[in-house]
Design an enzyme around this catalytic site. Sequence first.
Site, PDB file in Angstrom:
ATOM      1  N   GLU A  53      87.887  41.908   5.460  1.00  0.00           N
ATOM      2  CA  GLU A  53      87.811  40.570   5.992  1.00  0.00           C
ATOM      3  C   GLU A  53      86.427  40.350   6.688  1.00  0.00           C
ATOM      4  O   GLU A  53      86.255  41.202   7.788  1.00  0.00           O
ATOM      5  CB  GLU A  53      89.239  40.671   7.338  1.00  0.00           C
ATOM      6  CG  GLU A  53      89.112  39.258   7.835  1.00  0.00           C
ATOM      7  CD  GLU A  53      90.260  39.183   9.084  1.00  0.00           C
ATOM      8  OE1 GLU A  53      90.941  40.384   9.339  1.00  0.00           O
ATOM      9  OE2 GLU A  53      90.173  38.110   9.804  1.00  0.00           O
ATOM     10  N   ARG A  55      93.047  56.585   6.051  1.00  0.00           N
ATOM     11  CA  ARG A  55      92.058  56.246   6.649  1.00  0.00           C
ATOM     12  C   ARG A  55      91.242  57.041   7.371  1.00  0.00           C
ATOM     13  O   ARG A  55      91.715  58.325   7.766  1.00  0.00           O
ATOM     14  CB  ARG A  55      92.609  55.336   7.985  1.00  0.00           C
ATOM     15  CG  ARG A  55      92.336  53.871   8.046  1.00  0.00           C
ATOM     16  CD  ARG A  55      93.156  53.607   9.370  1.00  0.00           C
ATOM     17  NE  ARG A  55      91.900  52.767   9.991  1.00  0.00           N
ATOM     18  CZ  ARG A  55      92.000  51.493   9.535  1.00  0.00           C
ATOM     19  NH1 ARG A  55      92.572  50.893   8.479  1.00  0.00           N
ATOM     20  NH2 ARG A  55      90.982  50.518  10.193  1.00  0.00           N
ATOM     21  N   LYS A  78      86.902  47.097  13.974  1.00  0.00           N
ATOM     22  CA  LYS A  78      85.720  45.788  14.081  1.00  0.00           C
ATOM     23  C   LYS A  78      86.095  45.530  15.425  1.00  0.00           C
ATOM     24  O   LYS A  78      85.168  44.811  16.029  1.00  0.00           O
ATOM     25  CB  LYS A  78      85.761  45.202  12.882  1.00  0.00           C
ATOM     26  CG  LYS A  78      85.181  45.666  11.870  1.00  0.00           C
ATOM     27  CD  LYS A  78      85.436  44.449  10.401  1.00  0.00           C
ATOM     28  CE  LYS A  78      86.956  44.630  10.003  1.00  0.00           C
ATOM     29  NZ  LYS A  78      87.141  43.820   8.900  1.00  0.00           N
TER      30      LYS A  78
HETATM   31  P1  ATP Z   1      88.953  47.572  11.260  1.00  0.00           P
HETATM   32  O1  ATP Z   1      90.678  47.886  11.772  1.00  0.00           O
HETATM   33  O2  ATP Z   1      88.290  48.358  11.374  1.00  0.00           O
HETATM   34  O3  ATP Z   1      88.842  46.063  11.410  1.00  0.00           O
HETATM   35  P2  ATP Z   1      90.190  46.569   8.934  1.00  0.00           P
HETATM   36  O4  ATP Z   1      91.043  47.612   8.121  1.00  0.00           O
HETATM   37  O5  ATP Z   1      90.857  45.566   9.648  1.00  0.00           O
HETATM   38  O6  ATP Z   1      89.463  47.598   9.820  1.00  0.00           O
HETATM   39  P3  ATP Z   1      89.221  45.175   6.538  1.00  0.00           P
HETATM   40  O7  ATP Z   1      87.903  44.416   6.682  1.00  0.00           O
HETATM   41  O8  ATP Z   1      90.630  44.516   6.516  1.00  0.00           O
HETATM   42  O9  ATP Z   1      89.274  45.979   7.657  1.00  0.00           O
HETATM   43  O10 ATP Z   1      89.286  46.409   5.573  1.00  0.00           O
HETATM   44  C1  ATP Z   1      88.697  46.297   4.205  1.00  0.00           C
HETATM   45  C2  ATP Z   1      89.275  47.441   3.503  1.00  0.00           C
HETATM   46  O11 ATP Z   1      88.568  48.791   4.028  1.00  0.00           O
HETATM   47  C3  ATP Z   1      90.685  47.777   3.390  1.00  0.00           C
HETATM   48  O12 ATP Z   1      90.813  48.102   2.230  1.00  0.00           O
HETATM   49  C4  ATP Z   1      90.800  48.836   4.367  1.00  0.00           C
HETATM   50  O13 ATP Z   1      91.957  49.634   4.210  1.00  0.00           O
HETATM   51  C5  ATP Z   1      89.527  49.751   4.430  1.00  0.00           C
HETATM   52  N1  ATP Z   1      89.245  50.427   5.659  1.00  0.00           N
HETATM   53  C6  ATP Z   1      89.221  49.852   6.850  1.00  0.00           C
HETATM   54  N2  ATP Z   1      89.076  50.922   7.620  1.00  0.00           N
HETATM   55  C7  ATP Z   1      89.090  52.360   6.758  1.00  0.00           C
HETATM   56  C8  ATP Z   1      88.848  53.369   7.400  1.00  0.00           C
HETATM   57  N3  ATP Z   1      88.659  53.684   8.637  1.00  0.00           N
HETATM   58  N4  ATP Z   1      88.738  54.384   6.436  1.00  0.00           N
HETATM   59  C9  ATP Z   1      89.211  53.844   5.211  1.00  0.00           C
HETATM   60  N5  ATP Z   1      89.239  52.715   4.757  1.00  0.00           N
HETATM   61  C10 ATP Z   1      89.130  51.838   5.740  1.00  0.00           C
HETATM   62 MG    MG Z   2      91.607  44.287  10.168  1.00  0.00          MG
END
Ligand code: ATP
Ligand code: MG
Length: 750
Positions: free
Chosen positions: A31, A258, A268
């Site tokens: 996102e 994760r 984020k």
């Molecule tokens: P955050 O919680 O840090 O905002 P998010 O999961 O909301 O992260 P997205 O932008 O939706 O962030 O994630 C893009 C991709 O990266 C998704 O497939 C998510 O599962 C993966 N991802 C995000 N954080 C991690 C992590 N700590 N380890 C592995 N993969 C991750």
């Molecule tokens: Mg998110």
Amino acid sequence: MNESKDFLRTIVEEDVKSGKYQEVVTRFPPEPNGFPHIGHAKSICINFGIASDYHGHCNLRMDDTNPTKEDTKYVEALKDAVEWLGFDWGDNVYFTSDYFPKLYDYAVTLIKMGKAYVDSINEQEMREYRGTVTEAGKRSKYAQRSIEENLDLFERMKNGEFKDGEHVLRAKIDMSAANMKMRDPLLYRIRHAHHFRAGNEWSIYPMYDFAHCLSDYIEGISHSICTLEFENNRDIYNWVLDTLGLTAPRPYQHEFARLGINYTVMSKRKLLELVEGGQVSGWDDPRMPTIAGYKRRGYTPESILNFCDQIGIAKANSMVDVAQLEFCIRDDLNKKVPRVLCVIDPLKVTIENYEGHEKIDAPYYPHDVPKEGSRKLPFSKKIYIERDDFMEKPPKDYYRLTPEQPVRLKHAYIITCKEVIKDANGNIVEIKAEYHPDSKSGADTSGIKVKSAIQWVSAAEAKEVEIRLYDRLFKDEAPEGIEDINPDSLQVIKNALIEPAVITEKPDERFQFERHGYFYADPIDYTDEKPVFNKIVGLKDSWAKKKKTAQSTPKPQVKKVHVDGEVAPMNEAQQKLFDKYTNEFGLNSEVANTLSRDEHLSSFYEEAHTVLNSPINLANIVTNEVARELKQMQTDELKFSAKQIAELIKMVDDGTISNKIAKQVFEEMAKSGENPAQIVEAKGLVQISDPAKISPIIDEIIAKNPDNVAKFKAGNTKLLGFFVGQVLKTTGGKANPKVVNELVAQKLTS
Ligand code: ATP
Ligand code: MG
């Protein structure tokens, strides 16, 4: 490709073999609401890595369904990150917002099938109707609306006739489903907001659960790989695609763990708080765990790729030690970058018997690095050395310059201190020294013995540079946020001195400043008039030591100062050990590195290993606990033997004691030298694994915390950890965590 396949590659490979898909197509679907962090790097490596291993491709897709938080600058940051890591997303970047019209049509289809309805209850009711993990929910009366009415309302929602929150579109699935996510999940909500790409065209926005599976389908994705927190969403993913009867081949979702790293926040939202609160200079502040931050700090893409490869892909969440990432960058730069001389805290030295001037030919790389190149180091009567490389009253193990002890100037001559000049306050302001003409490095016939070589610069030619010393942003191992910030995470040194070739010849952008660490010419603030260098990482893990001294009661620290302090290449014997430890014993490279480089540690370890075949657990205790003791004393001063360590680990391996208790027993053993079995016996530390003993403790805790029980039953499953923690605390860490976990889960859900 990895030799041992991870579980995701195993799945992909089976699907390729069975002919389920013509081509492997994955996607990385962030996102665009913040800069990507090191967790995203892991996801990028997995998705792009698998696509490339199986000759498919990976789409970069912006999952832009939440208009209020998204922005083009984040899209650019995401593209930069993927590109910098070396991956190729092909001709175009995909956007979920491009599918808004198609997604709308799919929603209309679901309504026509009687599988979706417009609901108009308020949020409070919605929560109440949802039920709990133990009770079924109930359906809203609006679920009775006719297809015509639903179609009409949905169209008007789209046209912007209603206020935010007035209506939602829900899937009609099952309000008593055991998986609470399946209790008529939301598909669309009303949002009167400007979207950074779609503008003001839409008043409704699709929810993740609806948009994601369909975007995957539209793009012809075969394997939709996401993190574990989406495990329960998988049922919706399948329901949407199956209910719409979308033709095969269709994508399937697979989850992995994760990445979490200690001393780091990784969300984020939390990172945005740091940026907005001014705790850091921006998303690319070199202390940030963002890819932009690592890039600006001087990390190489290779080091991050290696890190992601080392940590592997797992099905269970775990915390990775940030030291492992630091090891990866050190390991990468050790073989790559020129080594130069920089004095961060200068102390003037006048070499009284040296007249004139010379240029000393000095190689940039050590012998064992297959790179060539050298520079001329100007040498003269007036030089600067590091202030702490001289001590008037040194402790026993001090190896550098003192009034009695000569020292070598790296690449140059040996000098002897003749006089110490002080100011009115007694501060040392200058050293008068003599050099030994026949001691030149490489042609030393002086016969003078020195214990170390130090960095220096010639006063006339040295260049002034700014050095930014970065340390970990958080002082806490599991930081929550701003309150855990390390106040010393940035130290700016304005007047460091560096040898001139670094600035005039620019042999590289990254350097090893001898005995200080690895540094990077800041890509934004560096100018030839005012060079700025960022510290990437030190030469060794200084934090581990810091942490341990902070924890243990203050013992008088005898500091062992090692010659040069640089990471030396391994000799043949060390390399052989390293290979054995990583290949045969299955140790990770950091642990193997620590062991094989330290003769005392490795022989201790080998001895323990002859008693007990448990290479990984033994290596952990030897490189942590035993190593800490050995920093204070010699092997023959230790109160305990390798055999006793083996006995201790055996008790862990057979479940007699927990890992936590093992640490406690170790402390005792290190003090008294008593046998571990005796300590465990005397203190009653045997692990409790019998459910009959643990059960009553859990019951009591459940009885004492009715509020938390209610919250858990209402869906706050995180509270499981609270209950487990209470049990462990009550038993002084003796309860077997695995058994406790199972029992607590059983009792709370029954
Ligand atoms: P955050 O919680 O840090 O905002 P998010 O999961 O909301 O992260 P997205 O932008 O939706 O962030 O994630 C893009 C991709 O990266 C998704 O497939 C998510 O599962 C993966 N991802 C995000 N954080 C991690 C992590 N700590 N380890 C592995 N993969 C991750
Ligand atoms: Mg998110």
